[in-house]
Design a protein around this motif. Sequence first.
Motif, mmCIF file in Angstrom:
data_model
loop_
_atom_site.group_PDB
_atom_site.id
_atom_site.type_symbol
_atom_site.label_atom_id
_atom_site.label_comp_id
_atom_site.label_asym_id
_atom_site.label_seq_id
_atom_site.Cartn_x
_atom_site.Cartn_y
_atom_site.Cartn_z
ATOM 1 N N GLY A 86 0.593 -1.088 0.306
ATOM 2 C CA GLY A 86 0.302 0.127 -0.388
ATOM 3 C C GLY A 86 0.627 1.441 -0.011
ATOM 4 N N THR A 87 2.032 0.938 0.676
ATOM 5 C CA THR A 87 2.650 2.245 0.518
ATOM 6 C C THR A 87 3.459 2.744 -0.311
ATOM 7 O OG1 THR A 87 2.845 2.202 3.406
ATOM 8 C CG2 THR A 87 4.651 3.410 1.891
ATOM 9 N N GLY A 102 1.324 4.204 -3.132
ATOM 10 C CA GLY A 102 0.657 5.613 -1.548
ATOM 11 C C GLY A 102 -0.391 6.213 -2.081
ATOM 12 N N SER A 129 -3.740 3.158 2.954
ATOM 13 C CA SER A 129 -4.265 3.197 4.011
ATOM 14 C C SER A 129 -5.226 2.739 3.833
ATOM 15 C CB SER A 129 -4.368 3.670 5.254
ATOM 16 O OG SER A 129 -4.708 4.991 4.961
ATOM 17 N N THR A 130 -6.280 2.452 2.348
ATOM 18 C CA THR A 130 -7.471 2.345 1.935
ATOM 19 C C THR A 130 -8.567 1.203 2.575
ATOM 20 O OG1 THR A 130 -7.143 3.067 -0.591
ATOM 21 C CG2 THR A 130 -8.879 2.095 -0.011
ATOM 22 N N ASP A 133 -8.411 -0.199 5.484
ATOM 23 C CA ASP A 133 -8.362 0.530 6.672
ATOM 24 C C ASP A 133 -8.825 1.380 7.042
ATOM 25 O OD1 ASP A 133 -6.204 -1.423 7.987
ATOM 26 O OD2 ASP A 133 -4.852 0.128 8.411
#
Length: 396
Positions: A9-10, A13, A44-45, A47
């Motif tokens: 994810g990062t 990002g 952080s989609t 989450d």
Amino acid sequence: MRVVAKFGGTSLGNGDRVERAADSITAAVENGHEVAVVASAMGSTTDFLLDEIQYEADEADRAEIVSMGERTSVRMLKGALSARGVNAVFLEPGSDDWPVITNEHGEVDVEESTRRAKALAEQMHNDHVVPVITGFLAQDHAGNITTLGRGGSDTTAVMLGSYMDADEVVIVTDVEGVMTGDPRVVEGARNVGEITVDELRNLSFRGAEVVAPSALTYKEGDLSVRVVHYQHGDLMTGGTSIEGEFENLIDLQEDRLSCVTVAGRAIRNRPGILSELSTALAEEDINIDAVSSGMDSITFYVATDVAEEAEALLHEKIIGSETLSSITVDDPFAVVRITGGDLQAEPGIVNDIVAPLAAEHINVQDVITSATSVAVFVDWENGEDALGLIQDVFED
């Protein structure tokens, strides 16, 4: 060379990082490599989506909702690759060529997923296509979306790497491979060039966020897995190489063991006591097979033929100590060791191991566990029987 590249994810990002990822994939393709891409949700989609579910959603609805993060990522990355002239397609649950299938229990259907993964690999080879695959997600035989759990994108990547007969899986993340320590906490932390799956799995279960432990169970010995930083820009070099594969093994140690127990008042509050006692044994070349501790005691398991020497050495530490009070030795004991990559993921596994021993009135002296192993200590005379009973547990 066939490579599965997973972008966390990062590493996806924002738009700039998607561009960087597309550049690295394009460079590998232009150098003649076959590349399959696994993409996590951007930033952080996932989450965020989970936090926004304020109602009682069933599992099917939750899976559909959280899948939107990965669905967006693969479209973004496919578009960036197409803009660079790369023949790319995105795959998500429901796609004709979707490879990850689960059964009615939510577990990966190995046979069907392997068949689909090999067909996808053949398509990559024949059509020179780069599939961009949603990580974390799966599909059951009825076509419903399922998930692979936390860290599922890592699992997708290593699983497909194994099933597609890939040469290497590259995990692109926000750390420079495996570090000697957390660089946010310790100065001088540096990259570890190589680490074994057993070492990394223990670290992962104890807080190191590098590769999801569930992913490592799919790593086979001839499959290379490497972790690189997204800023590195080159999929084919750098980072940390993860070596070896998990070995599922149940064995009975041949040598008799003795337990040397040192008791003391509030021994757990005495800084350095474990180091002091173990150093005394190490200085005389006495190997410590295992250590267990309680509220007011520390037990060292050593070979029976050096137990008396160990007792004498540690007794010297007790004399004059305000914390330590006494030492005792008991023997002989046998140890059955169970080693396997899936142990930590099996709820109740320790009970499953020791319950048959209790049913046969075999007393368990001690149980010592780690993320990848369980050691069961019993009286020496019961060692062979304990081994047989534990083997039966895993055969069943």
